[in-house]
Write a protein that holds these residues in place. Structure first.
Motif, PDB file in Angstrom:
ATOM      1  N   ALA A   1      -2.125  32.100 -18.798  1.00  0.00           N
ATOM      2  CA  ALA A   1      -2.985  31.137 -18.105  1.00  0.00           C
ATOM      3  C   ALA A   1      -4.362  31.754 -17.912  1.00  0.00           C
ATOM      4  N   ARG A   2      -5.388  30.919 -18.087  1.00  0.00           N
ATOM      5  CA  ARG A   2      -6.764  31.415 -17.963  1.00  0.00           C
ATOM      6  C   ARG A   2      -7.649  30.294 -17.428  1.00  0.00           C
ATOM      7  N   ILE A   3      -8.564  30.657 -16.550  1.00  0.00           N
ATOM      8  CA  ILE A   3      -9.522  29.686 -16.025  1.00  0.00           C
ATOM      9  C   ILE A   3     -10.635  29.500 -17.053  1.00  0.00           C
ATOM     10  N   LYS A   4     -10.924  28.237 -17.364  1.00  0.00           N
ATOM     11  CA  LYS A   4     -12.013  27.913 -18.281  1.00  0.00           C
ATOM     12  C   LYS A   4     -12.933  26.885 -17.642  1.00  0.00           C
ATOM     13  N   SER A   5     -14.142  26.821 -18.163  1.00  0.00           N
ATOM     14  CA  SER A   5     -15.149  25.926 -17.615  1.00  0.00           C
ATOM     15  C   SER A   5     -15.309  24.709 -18.497  1.00  0.00           C
TER      16      SER A   5
ATOM     17  N   SER B   1      -1.532  35.766 -16.164  1.00  0.00           N
ATOM     18  CA  SER B   1      -2.894  35.264 -16.354  1.00  0.00           C
ATOM     19  C   SER B   1      -3.736  36.251 -17.132  1.00  0.00           C
ATOM     20  N   LEU B   2      -4.812  35.731 -17.685  1.00  0.00           N
ATOM     21  CA  LEU B   2      -5.841  36.530 -18.338  1.00  0.00           C
ATOM     22  C   LEU B   2      -7.148  36.359 -17.580  1.00  0.00           C
ATOM     23  N   PRO B   3      -8.036  37.345 -17.609  1.00  0.00           N
ATOM     24  CA  PRO B   3      -9.313  37.209 -16.893  1.00  0.00           C
ATOM     25  C   PRO B   3     -10.133  36.053 -17.442  1.00  0.00           C
ATOM     26  N   ASN B   4     -10.956  35.514 -16.587  1.00  0.00           N
ATOM     27  CA  ASN B   4     -11.888  34.465 -16.994  1.00  0.00           C
ATOM     28  C   ASN B   4     -12.852  35.017 -18.041  1.00  0.00           C
TER      29      ASN B   4
END
Length: 306
Positions: free
Chosen positions: A118-122, A160-163
């Motif tokens: 999982a990773r936060i994306k914009s 998770s992976l870093p943003n």
């Protein structure tokens, strides 16, 4: 008259309120369409800032929406209440509702073992973030190990992976830090020395080294002379004389080769005659005195016999 109309107004008001309530219920149920969908909850732990990620944000798998963010909190408030503040991980706990019609829960563990992260994306320039699920490569899995935790998670945990934005900023910070540790003064001196040597190579040192510029000038003069020779036709004459010389040399070598071949044949013949004479002398020495004289041995003279 007013007393007779009051019950009608009351009934009309109840009907309007009931209609509004029914309309709101229809909008909530059929508008969102989530109440009749089977789903399950998963969570992920993030160590960086989650600014721009809010409850209700989309959860996507390779761009396809498969759920939404249900809650965002800190592990200190959820799992580490009894842990001293200095020993807390203080991860950001993001819990997500995943639609079972998109992803089956029994397949989740297999996906995680295959590298699901999982990773936060914009969402571009808007600044709105969402959660992206995807399979990470072997290098990313080896570089970013899952965050360690010592509690029993309430829901399945997806590493998770870093943003990506945080990775870029971190890389820039490392570059700036390395520049701060670099010896800029020493580098400047070496660069000045390099420029000085380059100037000497180009312009020369005024002694033995004339420099590339002077060499180019001399080359231009030589090219001008060659052009003049070509214009006068002297180069064509020189080429014709060279070709004639090559033809003569070839003829001379051919004749010398023929003479050499004839001389070798004569020497071979003389050697055979000498061998015959030696054989007769060894077998019958008297025949050399009383017999017929042996044939005369004629040595080769310039490829001819006399």
């Amino acid at each position: 008259m007013s007393n007779n109309s009051n019950p009608n107004y009351f009934r009309l008001g109840l009907f309007v309120l009931g209609a509004i309530g029914a309309l709101i219920a229809v909008i909530l149920i059929f508008g969102s369409g989530q109440l009749f969908k089977s789903s399950f909850i998963v969570e992920t732990y993030i160590k960086q800032s989650v600014t721009g990620l809010d409850t209700g944000a989309a959860v996507r798998f390779r761009g396809v929406k498969i759920g939404q963010v249900k809650s965002i909190g800190l592990s200190g408030n959820i799992y580490e209440r009894d842990v001293p503040m200095a020993s807390r991980h203080e991860y950001v706990v993001v819990r997500m509702q995943i639609f079972a019609s998109k992803v089956e829960e029994e397949h989740l563990s297999k996906y995680i073992s295959d590298g699901l992260r999982a990773r936060i994306k914009s969402m571009g320039i808007t600044g709105v973030n969402y959660i992206e699920f995807d399979f990470a490569g072997k290098s990313s899995i080896a570089t970013y190990q899952p965050l360690a935790y010592d509690w029993n998670a309430d829901y399945p945990v997806i590493p998770s992976l870093p943003n990506q934005a945080d990775e870029i900023i971190s890389g820039i910070q490392k570059i700036v830090a390395s520049l701060g540790d670099a010896d800029l003064a020493g580098t400047q001196k070496k660069f000045d020395t390099l420029l000085s040597n380059l100037n000497q190579v180009m312009a020369g040192d005024g002694q033995n080294n004339q420099g590339i510029i002077q060499s180019v000038r001399d080359l231009n003069v030589l090219l001008d002379r060659i052009a003049k020779v070509t214009d006068k036709g002297e180069l064509n004459i020189l080429m014709r004389e060279l070709i004639a010389t090559m033809v003569t040399l070839r003829q001379t070598l051919g004749s010398v080769q023929g003479d050499t071949t004839a001389s070798m044949e004569n020497i071979k013949l003389a050697t055979e005659q000498l061998n015959e004479l030696t054989r007769v002398a060894s077998q019958s020495p008297a025949s050399l005195i009383w017999g017929e004289p042996p044939p005369r041995i004629t040595p080769p003279m310039n490829g001819e016999q006399k």
